[in-house]
Write a protein that holds these residues in place. Structure first.
Motif, PDB file in Angstrom:
ATOM      1  N   VAL A  75       0.846  -1.204   0.000  1.00  0.00           N
ATOM      2  CA  VAL A  75       0.000   0.000   0.000  1.00  0.00           C
ATOM      3  C   VAL A  75       0.876   1.247   0.000  1.00  0.00           C
ATOM      4  O   VAL A  75       0.646   2.185  -0.768  1.00  0.00           O
ATOM      5  CB  VAL A  75      -0.966  -0.008   1.214  1.00  0.00           C
ATOM      6  CG1 VAL A  75      -1.584   1.363   1.438  1.00  0.00           C
ATOM      7  CG2 VAL A  75      -2.056  -1.052   1.016  1.00  0.00           C
ATOM      8  N   VAL A  96      -1.405   3.727  -2.375  1.00  0.00           N
ATOM      9  CA  VAL A  96      -2.815   3.374  -2.535  1.00  0.00           C
ATOM     10  C   VAL A  96      -3.640   4.142  -1.507  1.00  0.00           C
ATOM     11  O   VAL A  96      -3.363   4.078  -0.304  1.00  0.00           O
ATOM     12  CB  VAL A  96      -3.022   1.851  -2.355  1.00  0.00           C
ATOM     13  CG1 VAL A  96      -4.485   1.477  -2.494  1.00  0.00           C
ATOM     14  CG2 VAL A  96      -2.182   1.086  -3.356  1.00  0.00           C
ATOM     15  N   ALA A  97      -4.658   4.849  -1.981  1.00  0.00           N
ATOM     16  CA  ALA A  97      -5.558   5.576  -1.086  1.00  0.00           C
ATOM     17  C   ALA A  97      -6.410   4.578  -0.309  1.00  0.00           C
ATOM     18  O   ALA A  97      -6.717   3.484  -0.797  1.00  0.00           O
ATOM     19  CB  ALA A  97      -6.462   6.501  -1.898  1.00  0.00           C
ATOM     20  N   GLU A  98      -6.790   4.957   0.907  1.00  0.00           N
ATOM     21  CA  GLU A  98      -7.565   4.049   1.755  1.00  0.00           C
ATOM     22  C   GLU A  98      -8.835   3.568   1.063  1.00  0.00           C
ATOM     23  O   GLU A  98      -9.241   2.420   1.218  1.00  0.00           O
ATOM     24  CB  GLU A  98      -7.902   4.734   3.078  1.00  0.00           C
ATOM     25  CG  GLU A  98      -8.512   3.789   4.088  1.00  0.00           C
ATOM     26  CD  GLU A  98      -8.667   4.428   5.454  1.00  0.00           C
ATOM     27  OE1 GLU A  98      -9.298   3.784   6.311  1.00  0.00           O
ATOM     28  OE2 GLU A  98      -8.161   5.541   5.668  1.00  0.00           O
ATOM     29  N   ALA A  99      -9.449   4.419   0.284  1.00  0.00           N
ATOM     30  CA  ALA A  99     -10.677   4.046  -0.427  1.00  0.00           C
ATOM     31  C   ALA A  99     -10.437   2.928  -1.441  1.00  0.00           C
ATOM     32  O   ALA A  99     -11.375   2.228  -1.835  1.00  0.00           O
ATOM     33  CB  ALA A  99     -11.270   5.268  -1.133  1.00  0.00           C
ATOM     34  N   GLN A 100      -9.190   2.724  -1.849  1.00  0.00           N
ATOM     35  CA  GLN A 100      -8.850   1.716  -2.851  1.00  0.00           C
ATOM     36  C   GLN A 100      -8.253   0.454  -2.246  1.00  0.00           C
ATOM     37  O   GLN A 100      -7.828  -0.446  -2.969  1.00  0.00           O
ATOM     38  CB  GLN A 100      -7.872   2.320  -3.874  1.00  0.00           C
ATOM     39  CG  GLN A 100      -8.416   3.516  -4.602  1.00  0.00           C
ATOM     40  CD  GLN A 100      -9.663   3.169  -5.406  1.00  0.00           C
ATOM     41  OE1 GLN A 100      -9.711   2.137  -6.057  1.00  0.00           O
ATOM     42  NE2 GLN A 100     -10.663   4.019  -5.335  1.00  0.00           N
ATOM     43  N   TRP A 101      -8.182   0.360  -0.910  1.00  0.00           N
ATOM     44  CA  TRP A 101      -7.549  -0.782  -0.267  1.00  0.00           C
ATOM     45  C   TRP A 101      -8.213  -2.105  -0.620  1.00  0.00           C
ATOM     46  O   TRP A 101      -7.527  -3.105  -0.826  1.00  0.00           O
ATOM     47  CB  TRP A 101      -7.521  -0.609   1.244  1.00  0.00           C
ATOM     48  CG  TRP A 101      -6.461   0.319   1.729  1.00  0.00           C
ATOM     49  CD1 TRP A 101      -5.674   1.158   0.977  1.00  0.00           C
ATOM     50  CD2 TRP A 101      -6.065   0.513   3.082  1.00  0.00           C
ATOM     51  NE1 TRP A 101      -4.832   1.865   1.780  1.00  0.00           N
ATOM     52  CE2 TRP A 101      -5.044   1.497   3.078  1.00  0.00           C
ATOM     53  CE3 TRP A 101      -6.481  -0.030   4.275  1.00  0.00           C
ATOM     54  CZ2 TRP A 101      -4.437   1.912   4.245  1.00  0.00           C
ATOM     55  CZ3 TRP A 101      -5.866   0.398   5.444  1.00  0.00           C
ATOM     56  CH2 TRP A 101      -4.855   1.361   5.421  1.00  0.00           C
ATOM     57  N   GLN A 152      -9.821  -3.052  -3.347  1.00  0.00           N
ATOM     58  CA  GLN A 152      -9.428  -3.458  -4.700  1.00  0.00           C
ATOM     59  C   GLN A 152      -7.961  -3.871  -4.732  1.00  0.00           C
ATOM     60  O   GLN A 152      -7.598  -4.876  -5.345  1.00  0.00           O
ATOM     61  CB  GLN A 152      -9.672  -2.308  -5.679  1.00  0.00           C
ATOM     62  CG  GLN A 152      -9.341  -2.644  -7.116  1.00  0.00           C
ATOM     63  CD  GLN A 152      -9.575  -1.457  -8.042  1.00  0.00           C
ATOM     64  OE1 GLN A 152      -9.830  -0.343  -7.598  1.00  0.00           O
ATOM     65  NE2 GLN A 152      -9.495  -1.707  -9.324  1.00  0.00           N
ATOM     66  N   HIS A 153      -7.130  -3.106  -4.050  1.00  0.00           N
ATOM     67  CA  HIS A 153      -5.699  -3.440  -3.998  1.00  0.00           C
ATOM     68  C   HIS A 153      -5.493  -4.785  -3.296  1.00  0.00           C
ATOM     69  O   HIS A 153      -4.648  -5.578  -3.709  1.00  0.00           O
ATOM     70  CB  HIS A 153      -4.935  -2.328  -3.283  1.00  0.00           C
ATOM     71  CG  HIS A 153      -3.455  -2.517  -3.284  1.00  0.00           C
ATOM     72  ND1 HIS A 153      -2.686  -2.384  -4.418  1.00  0.00           N
ATOM     73  CD2 HIS A 153      -2.602  -2.855  -2.289  1.00  0.00           C
ATOM     74  CE1 HIS A 153      -1.421  -2.622  -4.120  1.00  0.00           C
ATOM     75  NE2 HIS A 153      -1.338  -2.914  -2.832  1.00  0.00           N
TER      76      HIS A 153
END
Length: 61
Positions: free
Chosen positions: A30, A35-40, A42-43
């Motif tokens: 991350v 990676v933004a928290e909102a995308q965790w 998906q990541h």
């Protein structure tokens, strides 16, 4: 690899140490990929897929 071996490998459980190593590797990924928290979520999906494709269990140095 026969079906029995695949099933056996799939049913293996990770130890608490392996889970912690996996968690740390995800956190590092991350940070490295910004990676933004909102995308965790998906990541995390991609991270797990890549980790499984490598076929190795997480280890700590």
């Amino acid at each position: 690899m026969d079906a029995g071996t695949k099933k056996q490998k799939r049913n293996q459980r990770l130890s608490i140490f392996e889970l912690e190593a996996l968690r740390e590797a995800f956190k590092q990924s991350v940070r490295e990929n910004d990676v933004a928290e909102a995308q965790w979520a998906q990541h995390a999906e991609l991270f797990v897929k890549r980790t499984r494709q490598k076929g190795s269990r997480p280890t700590r140095a």
